[in-house]
Design an enzyme around this catalytic site. Structure first.
Site, PDB file in Angstrom:
ATOM      1  N   SER A 146       3.416 -23.735 -29.902  1.00  0.00           N
ATOM      2  CA  SER A 146       4.764 -23.905 -29.343  1.00  0.00           C
ATOM      3  C   SER A 146       5.596 -22.633 -29.348  1.00  0.00           C
ATOM      4  CB  SER A 146       5.511 -25.006 -30.106  1.00  0.00           C
ATOM      5  OG  SER A 146       4.990 -26.275 -29.774  1.00  0.00           O
ATOM      6  N   SER A 155      11.328 -29.021 -29.754  1.00  0.00           N
ATOM      7  CA  SER A 155      10.028 -28.511 -29.308  1.00  0.00           C
ATOM      8  C   SER A 155       9.373 -29.438 -28.293  1.00  0.00           C
ATOM      9  CB  SER A 155       9.084 -28.297 -30.505  1.00  0.00           C
ATOM     10  OG  SER A 155       8.021 -27.437 -30.155  1.00  0.00           O
ATOM     11  N   LYS A 190       6.601 -21.317 -26.031  1.00  0.00           N
ATOM     12  CA  LYS A 190       7.755 -21.898 -25.337  1.00  0.00           C
ATOM     13  C   LYS A 190       8.916 -20.909 -25.256  1.00  0.00           C
ATOM     14  CE  LYS A 190       6.528 -26.617 -26.597  1.00  0.00           C
ATOM     15  NZ  LYS A 190       6.632 -27.688 -27.598  1.00  0.00           N
TER      16      LYS A 190
END
Length: 395
Positions: A66, A129, A69
Site C-alpha cells: 500500500s 488505505s 498508493k
C-alpha cells in the site's frame, strides 16, 4: 596545485548535500551505519537536502504494497493544484469496482452508486488505505485504471524513480509491481515539497465513511508528536512496511522501511530510526553562493591572481560525532592561463572525511582577466623564467 581550506571547513564533518544544486549526497559512513535494523530494506534521509543518513538495500526492488498508493495520491494532488479538480468534486462508484474491491484487502467501504468527494476519497486512501478508493479516483481522473497506471509510470520517470514500476493503483500484489526504498523516499520528498497545502492530510488519525470509523495505521502518528505522515503497507511477499516523516527543531526526516515481521516491529523500528536520525545528525549551512574561497595564480594576465568562487549555497547534513574529521582543500593546475572569463570553471573544492566518498565541487573565476599583449607579455614571460613568478612578479 593544492590549496588547503581547513580554516573554515575542518570543524565540519560527515554527509554533504548541496542546497539548490542537487538533492543528493554522500552516504553517511561508519558513524551513521553503526545502527542496524531488522527491516529488509530501509533508507533515512534529511528532508531538506536529500542527504542519506542511513540505508540498507535501498535500491533493491521490493513489493511496496500500500505504500505505492502514495503515487496515486501524488497524481491526485497534482490535479488539485492544477485546478483540474476541486476537493468538493464528486466521483461515482461503479458497480464493477464495487464488486471487485468490496472484500479485497483494505477498504473504504464504498457502495455501488455512491457519489464521493475527492476530499473523502483521498482520506479514504490516506487514513483507511482503501483499495476501492484508489480505483474510483483513478477511473474518474483517467477514464480507466490502466491509463492512470501509465500516468504513474510516467511520473515515476519524471521524478527520477528509476527502479519503480506500477501495474495497479493500490499496490495489489503483482510480480511486475515494485518500488525501492530510495524511490519511495524520492516520491515522499517531492510530495512534501510540491503540495504543502494538501500534505497535512497525512497527519489525520481518523476518518469515518458510511458510518464506519477507521483509524490511521501509521504507528508513529501516535508515538511521536513530531510525526506527520505518511503511509503503511503490508503483503505476505513484502512484509510490513512504512513510509514516514517527522519534523523536529525545524528539521524534517523521511524514513522508508519494508520487510518487517509484524506491526509491532514496524512501530518499534520506525520510532527508533527516526529518533536516531534526530539525535545523531544535524544540518549546517557551510558556504554561500558567490563566496570567495581562495585565489589562483594567473599566467600572462593583466592581474596576477583570480578569485575562486563557489557558485551555489552548500549545506551539510552531518553526524555530530564526526564534525571534527572533515577536511577540505582547493585544487587547481596553475598558474591559470589568461584570458579568463568570469564564471569559468577553473578549480575544485574537495571535501573528505573517513568512511565518506570525496565530494568534489566546482569553483569558478570571480572576475574577467584579460591576456597581456605585446611587450608586457614578453616581459612577464621573461620574469617567470627568471624568478618563477605567476607572470607579473611576486612581492
Amino acid at each position: 596545485m593544492l590549496r588547503n581550506f581547513g580554516r573554515q571547513l575542518a570543524s565540519f564533518g560527515f554527509v554533504l548535500a548541496l542546497a539548490g544544486i542537487v538533492a543528493a549526497s554522500a552516504t553517511a559512513g561508519a558513524s551513521a551505519q553503526a545502527i542496524k535494523t531488522v527491516a529488509e530494506e530501509a533508507i533515512l534521509i534529511e528532508g531538506s537536502t536529500g542527504a542519506v543518513l542511513f540505508e540498507k538495500e535501498a535500491d533493491t526492488q521490493m513489493p511496496p504494497s500500500s505504500m505505492s498508493k502514495l503515487m496515486t495520491v501524488y497524481l491526485a494532488f497534482e490535479k488539485l493544484k492544477d485546478g483540474v479538480i476541486t476537493p468538493q468534486d464528486e466521483f461515482e462508484v461503479s458497480e464493477p469496482t464495487y464488486r471487485k474491491w468490496r472484500l479485497q484487502g483494505s477498504t473504504m467501504f464504498l457502495n455501488a452508486g455512491d457519489r464521493v468527494t475527492v476530499h473523502d476519497l483521498l482520506l479514504g486512501i490516506i487514513v483507511q488505505s482503501g483499495n476501492d478508493a484508489c480505483v474510483v479516483l483513478a477511473e474518474s481522473l483517467a477514464g480507466s485504471e490502466e491509463i492512470f497506471v501509465e500516468w504513474m509510470n510516467a511520473k515515476a520517470k519524471e521524478l527520477g524513480m528509476n527502479n519503480s514500476h506500477f501495474t495497479n493503483v493500490n499496490g495489489w500484489p503483482d510480480e511486475d509491481h515494485y518500488m525501492t526504498a530510495r524511490d519511495l523516499a524520492t516520491l515522499t520528498q517531492a510530495m512534501i515539497a510540491n503540495f504543502p497545502e494538501y500534505y497535512p492530510m497525512f497527519a489525520e488519525r481518523n476518518f469515518t465513511y458510511a458510518g464506519i470509523p477507521q483509524s490511521n495505521r501509521n504507528p508513529i502518528l501516535y508515538s511521536m508528536e513530531e510525526a506527520d505522515g505518511l503511509k503503511t503497507g503490508h503483503t505476505e511477499a513484502g512484509g510490513y512496511g512504512l513510509t514516514a516523516s517527522a519534523v523536529k527543531g525545524g528539521r524534517r526526516l523521511i524514513l522508508v522501511l519494508n520487510g518487517m515481521s509484524s506491526e509491532k516491529v514496524r512501530a518499534r523500528e520506525s520510532e527508533r530510526l527516526l529518533t536516531f536520525g534526530f539525535r545523531n545528525f544535524d544540518i549546517y549551512p557551510l558556504l554561500k553562493a558567490g563566496q570567495v574561497l581562495d585565489k589562483a595564480n594567473v599566467w600572462l594576465g593583466e592581474t596576477d591572481q583570480v578569485s575562486l568562487v563557489i557558485e551555489n549555497d552548500v549545506t551539510l547534513s552531518l553526524s555530530k560525532q564526526a564534525r571534527r574529521k572533515m577536511k577540505a582543500k582547493v585544487v587547481y593546475d596553475g598558474p591559470i592561463q589568461a584570458p579568463i572569463v568570469k564564471g569559468q570553471p577553473i578549480a575544485t573544492l574537495e571535501i573528505t572525511s573517513s568512511d565518506m566518498k570525496t565530494i568534489t565541487l566546482p569553483l569558478v573565476a570571480g572576475e574577467n582577466i584579460s591576456e597581456l599583449g605585446g611587450f608586457s607579455r614578453l616581459k612577464a614571460a621573461f620574469n617567470y623564467m627568471l624568478i618563477g613568478s605567476s607572470g607579473q612578479g611576486d612581492d
